[in-house]
Design a protein around this motif. Sequence first.
Motif, PDB file in Angstrom:
ATOM      1  N   ILE A  40       5.666  -0.222   8.044  1.00  0.00           N
ATOM      2  CA  ILE A  40       5.637   1.200   8.363  1.00  0.00           C
ATOM      3  C   ILE A  40       6.765   1.576   9.308  1.00  0.00           C
ATOM      4  CG2 ILE A  40       4.292   2.963   9.602  1.00  0.00           C
ATOM      5  CD1 ILE A  40       1.789   1.633   8.469  1.00  0.00           C
ATOM      6  N   ARG A  44      10.198   0.924   5.453  1.00  0.00           N
ATOM      7  CA  ARG A  44       9.648   1.958   4.599  1.00  0.00           C
ATOM      8  C   ARG A  44      10.525   2.160   3.375  1.00  0.00           C
ATOM      9  NH1 ARG A  44       8.876   5.161   9.513  1.00  0.00           N
ATOM     10  NH2 ARG A  44      10.272   6.768   8.730  1.00  0.00           N
ATOM     11  N   GLU A  48       9.848   7.861   2.405  1.00  0.00           N
ATOM     12  CA  GLU A  48       8.552   7.785   3.077  1.00  0.00           C
ATOM     13  C   GLU A  48       8.632   8.419   4.467  1.00  0.00           C
ATOM     14  OE1 GLU A  48       5.782   4.282   1.361  1.00  0.00           O
ATOM     15  OE2 GLU A  48       7.203   3.664   2.910  1.00  0.00           O
ATOM     16  N   ARG A  66       4.187   9.031   1.027  1.00  0.00           N
ATOM     17  CA  ARG A  66       5.221   8.581   0.095  1.00  0.00           C
ATOM     18  C   ARG A  66       5.393   9.624  -1.012  1.00  0.00           C
ATOM     19  NH1 ARG A  66       4.561   2.791  -2.605  1.00  0.00           N
ATOM     20  NH2 ARG A  66       5.034   2.237  -0.429  1.00  0.00           N
TER      21      ARG A  66
END
Length: 211
Positions: A40, A44, A48, A66
Amino acid sequence: MAKVYRLQPVEALSSVAVDDVRRIYEDGFPKHLRADFSDITGHRQPGELAFALVQDERPSGFAMLRPLGGTGWIFLRYFVVGAERRGRGLGGILWQQLTDRLRELGYTLLVFDVEDPAEAGCGEDEVQIRNRRIGFYLRQGASLLPVSGYRTPHGSGEETGWTPMRLMSASLAVGEPVSVVPAGEIVAAVYRYRWALAPDHPQVTGTETAD
């Protein structure tokens, strides 16, 4: 004085605040339903988005999304408020600020999945939790899609399993009802762009819609 909350990209947070986001995220989802936090913050996929709901520089909630290819729709991967802050209306604040931001970015539909209250083996307490969660999203204006058999993969290789979920969506286009988007098109986009499943994958072909 009323508390002021704002939506801030996770990459703009201090290291201390990012640690708070990690805690909120990992406390909010069972392990089989979440990715590694490093994916995260540092790995990514293109497009995103990761946001924190911040008050006095300390995060209280987290959301990650996303884009679903070139559809103009976006998938809400994670949406969570810190456990110690729940029941204070922060979920609604996070939802409002998030959907406002997505409209500004030009997205027309927000899609997401929730744990299915009808999943086999759920105890009574868990069923109530899942129904409350769905109720929250319905109060924000989202709708349950007429879909059966939708499941999401977890694990990899020989360890891959499938979790039954319910699909929901919320229109981001002002004045445009979500019903104008056929559920079958939404399901196809989610499987293709969220889960990278081919149209002829057995899970895709085994998912049915009422439209």
